[in-house]
Design an enzyme around this catalytic site. Structure first.
Site, PDB file in Angstrom:
ATOM      1  CE1 TYR A   5      -8.149   0.952   5.043  1.00 20.42           C
ATOM      2  CE2 TYR A   5      -5.582  -0.213   5.274  1.00 20.42           C
ATOM      3  CZ  TYR A   5      -7.035   0.598   6.025  1.00 20.42           C
ATOM      4  OH  TYR A   5      -7.259  -0.030   7.351  1.00 20.42           O
ATOM      5  CG  HIS A  49       2.572  -6.708  14.279  1.00 20.09           C
ATOM      6  ND1 HIS A  49       1.542  -7.261  13.838  1.00 20.09           N
ATOM      7  CD2 HIS A  49       2.882  -5.648  13.853  1.00 20.09           C
ATOM      8  CE1 HIS A  49       1.418  -6.330  13.124  1.00 20.09           C
ATOM      9  NE2 HIS A  49       1.965  -5.281  13.072  1.00 20.09           N
ATOM     10  CG  ASN A  55      -1.950   1.358   1.388  1.00 18.89           C
ATOM     11  OD1 ASN A  55      -3.033   1.193   1.024  1.00 18.89           O
ATOM     12  ND2 ASN A  55      -1.411   2.218   2.494  1.00 18.89           N
ATOM     13  CD  GLU A  78      -3.066  -5.364   8.724  1.00 22.26           C
ATOM     14  OE1 GLU A  78      -3.028  -5.221   9.171  1.00 22.26           O
ATOM     15  OE2 GLU A  78      -2.812  -4.893   7.780  1.00 22.26           O
ATOM     16  CD  GLU A 119      -5.451   6.271  -3.929  1.00 21.66           C
ATOM     17  OE1 GLU A 119      -5.015   6.123  -4.245  1.00 21.66           O
ATOM     18  OE2 GLU A 119      -5.044   5.688  -2.643  1.00 21.66           O
ATOM     19  CG  ASP A 162       0.983  -4.022   5.844  1.00 22.00           C
ATOM     20  OD1 ASP A 162       0.252  -4.010   6.902  1.00 22.00           O
ATOM     21  OD2 ASP A 162       1.078  -2.662   5.890  1.00 22.00           O
TER      22      ASP A 162
HETATM   23  C1  GLC Z   1      -0.389  -2.874   9.391  1.00 22.66           C
HETATM   24  C2  GLC Z   1       0.588  -3.369  10.119  1.00 22.66           C
HETATM   25  C3  GLC Z   1       0.905  -2.552  11.600  1.00 22.66           C
HETATM   26  C4  GLC Z   1       1.240  -0.920  10.220  1.00 22.66           C
HETATM   27  C5  GLC Z   1       0.252  -0.629   9.161  1.00 22.66           C
HETATM   28  C6  GLC Z   1       0.975   0.343   8.433  1.00 22.66           C
HETATM   29  O1  GLC Z   1      -1.600  -2.019   9.613  1.00 22.66           O
HETATM   30  O2  GLC Z   1      -0.300  -4.269  10.598  1.00 22.66           O
HETATM   31  O3  GLC Z   1       1.629  -2.314  12.775  1.00 22.66           O
HETATM   32  O4  GLC Z   1       1.801   0.460  11.276  1.00 22.66           O
HETATM   33  O5  GLC Z   1       0.437  -1.710   8.623  1.00 22.66           O
HETATM   34  O6  GLC Z   1       2.680   0.420   7.792  1.00 22.66           O
END
Ligand code: GLC
Ligand code: CA
Length: 556
Positions: free
Chosen positions: A215, A318, A112, A253, A218, A211
């Site tokens: 997003y 985390h 992203n 995610e 847009e 990750d």
């Molecule tokens: C994801 C990760 C997180 C990070 C975010 C932005 O949500 O899990 O740790 O801060 O992406 O990169």
């Protein structure tokens, strides 16, 4: 520790359904050269521990070159290793050593956004507007654009746009303002992200965590999440993987509501796996409320998913325990029960590890771990939670849940031989969770420790495919504090019954479809009374739970 027998990886495209994933940060695990930072040689030295624990898949947080302003999620180079953690050759050796032990490896594909120190961004800000180099990122002169997109890092950012004095324009970022979002409208960005994927899958990595995947695109007039274009990209990425790499896995995610979350599976043509974000806070709510409905309701709201797909379920990770997707009332409840101290709160969530969240209550830790390992999906354990590690809410951002792994009572918790002042983060010395008491060595030696208990439960789970692959059915039971469900796969029928209350409870369960079968409690191999057509009675101590195998009664 005595080395365990090696076991080569089996050729199984659906391996992720039988996985137990262990999430770790290389820098937090073991430091081999005394510089205070964990590294790949250190991690290799701990693979026997991980194999013995009973997990079979390792998820590594980002280990790429990075200014580390977001712990490595701010990537400056997609195809090499941060020198603090070792070299690409070290990574390669790690991957081989993991595979030799039957451990698969998932790494991060953070597409992203990049770090603002990535050469693509340095180049973009200097390139003329409209050029392909400039268009690697999303620019505007009008920072009121895309106003319907929420701000995720609410405690740190006030806008998703930041002015760049070099480009003389605003750039778009959904996270920190040093993490510009890549522009997926640019075909060169597609190519660049495919190249990064090829690099790691080409090396033999088994899975990639995508990750922040909602997003990518847009558009004006939308909240800039889950757009159709993002799904188009994911389908292309999946096709690319299918055509080139056997037995690999994409893990999304996507912190969204159940229906949007499930959309990342596509029709079985996007991600193989996806975190079940909606379930996670409901597990804690159910224990907090001592009622089963938060779990039952969210599972009912979760749409069925394609046959080849699988949820990844988790208690902690985390990041903060996110409360973005719950109602205001539920969030207030969660803060009241689990984060009285406002320092434990960050953005819309709670920055605590499992044990401190649960006030170090062993029965509650076991209950939630028991649910994690038996509810439908592939469980993800966060490093350190298997020994009930503490946290440090006085460290900034989410650092408090990212401190060094506690191996022993030696200097630096056995994590590093180096100068204690040099550690990337201090070890936990809170009186309740001090590393001299909470560590692997002490818990290996104590048959009643959380670590030994967790190992036992993992062994049981690994012997029964129904946990990873089985159907899931809630069984009616008269006491709303008791959660009862059945998992079935091929010849295997498992019954899980859990008391969400702090107090002793009785229950009567309708098990009539299983009339004539004998429940065998799996930890002790104890036979319980045979199931009849009448309601089946059980009693529990506070937070007690049972895993039963339903077996044919022995014929006499
Ligand atoms: C994801 C990760 C997180 C990070 C975010 C932005 O949500 O899990 O740790 O801060 O992406 O990169
Ligand atoms: Ca080191």
């Amino acid at each position: 520790m005595e080395a365990l027998p090696l076991k080569p990886l089996v050729d199984e495209p659906l391996w992720y359904k039988d996985a137990v994933i262990y999430e770790l940060h290389v820098r937090a695990f073991a430091d081999s050269n005394g510089d205070g930072i964990g590294d790949f040689p250190g991690l290799i030295g701990k693979l026997d521990y991980l194999q013995d624990l009973g997990v079979n898949t390792l998820w590594l947080l980002p280990f790429y070159p990075s200014p580390l302003r977001d712990d490595g999620y701010d990537i400056a180079d997609y195809t090499s290793v941060n020198p603090s953690y070792g070299t690409l050759a070290d990574f390669d050796r790690f991957l081989n050593e993991a595979h030799r032990r039957g451990l698969r490896v998932i790494t991060e594909l953070v597409i992203n956004h990049t770090s603002d120190t990535h050469p693509w961004f340095t180049r973009a800000r200097k390139a003329p507007p409209g050029s392909p180099e400039r268009d690697f990122y999303v620019w505007t002169d009008d920072p009121t654009k895309f106003a319907d997109a929420r701000i995720i890092f609410k405690d740190f950012e006030t806008s998703n746009w930041t002015w760049d004095p070099v480009a003389k324009a605003y750039f778009w970022h959904r996270f920190y303002s040093h993490q510009p979002d890549l522009n997926f409208d640019n075909p060169a960005v597609w190519q660049a992200t495919f190249d990064a994927l090829d690099f790691w899958l080409g090396l033999g990595v088994d899975g990639l965590r995508l990750d922040a995947v909602p997003y990518l695109y847009e558009r004006e007039g939308t909240n800039c999440e889950n757009l159709e274009l993002t799904h188009t990209y994911l389908k292309a990425l999946r096709r690319h993987v299918n055509e080139r790499y056997p037995n690999r896995m994409l893990l999304a995610e996507a912190n969204q509501q159940p229906a949007e979350s499930a959309s990342y599976f596509g029709d079985g043509d996007e991600c193989h796996m996806n975190f079940h974000f909606p379930l996670m806070p409901r597990l804690f709510m159910a224990v907090g409320l001592e009622e089963r409905y938060p779990i039952i309701d969210i599972l009912r709201m979760t749409p069925p998913i394609p046959e080849s797909c699988q949820w990844a379920i988790f208690l902690r990770n985390h990041d903060e325990l996110t409360l973005e997707m719950v109602t205001d009332e539920d969030r207030d409840f969660m803060y009241r029960i689990y984060a009285q101290d406002t320092r434990a709160r960050i953005n819309l969530g709670i920055r605590r590890r499992l044990a401190p969240l649960l006030e170090n209550d062993r029965a509650k830790i076991e209950l939630l771990t028991g649910l994690l390992l038996s509810l439908p999906g592939t469980p993800v354990l966060y490093y350190g939670d298997e020994i009930g590690m503490g946290d440090n809410i006085y460290l900034g951002d989410r650092h408090g849940v990212r401190t060094p792994m506690q191996w022993s009572g030696d200097r630096n918790a056995g994590f590093s031989q180096g100068n204690p002042q040099r550690l990337y983060l201090p070890v936990i010395i809170d009186p309740t969770f001090h590393y001299e008491a909470v560590n692997v060595e002490v818990q290996q030696a104590n048959p009643h420790s959380l670590l030994r208990w967790t190992k036992k439960l993992l062994r049981l789970r690994n012997r029964h495919h129904a946990f990873g692959r089985g159907t899931f059915e809630i069984r009616p039971a008269d006491n709303t504090k008791i959660l009862t469900f059945v998992r079935q796969y091929e010849q295997e029928t498992l019954l899980v019954v859990a008391n969400l209350s702090h107090y002793a409870q009785p229950v009567e369960i309708d098990l009539s479809p299983f009339e004539g079968l004998v429940p065998v409690e799996m930890l002790g191999e104890t036979k319980f009374p045979v199931v009849t057509a009448k309601p089946y009675r059980l009693t529990f101590g506070g937070h007690g739970f049972y895993w039963f195998r339903l077996e044919q009664a022995e014929s006499r």
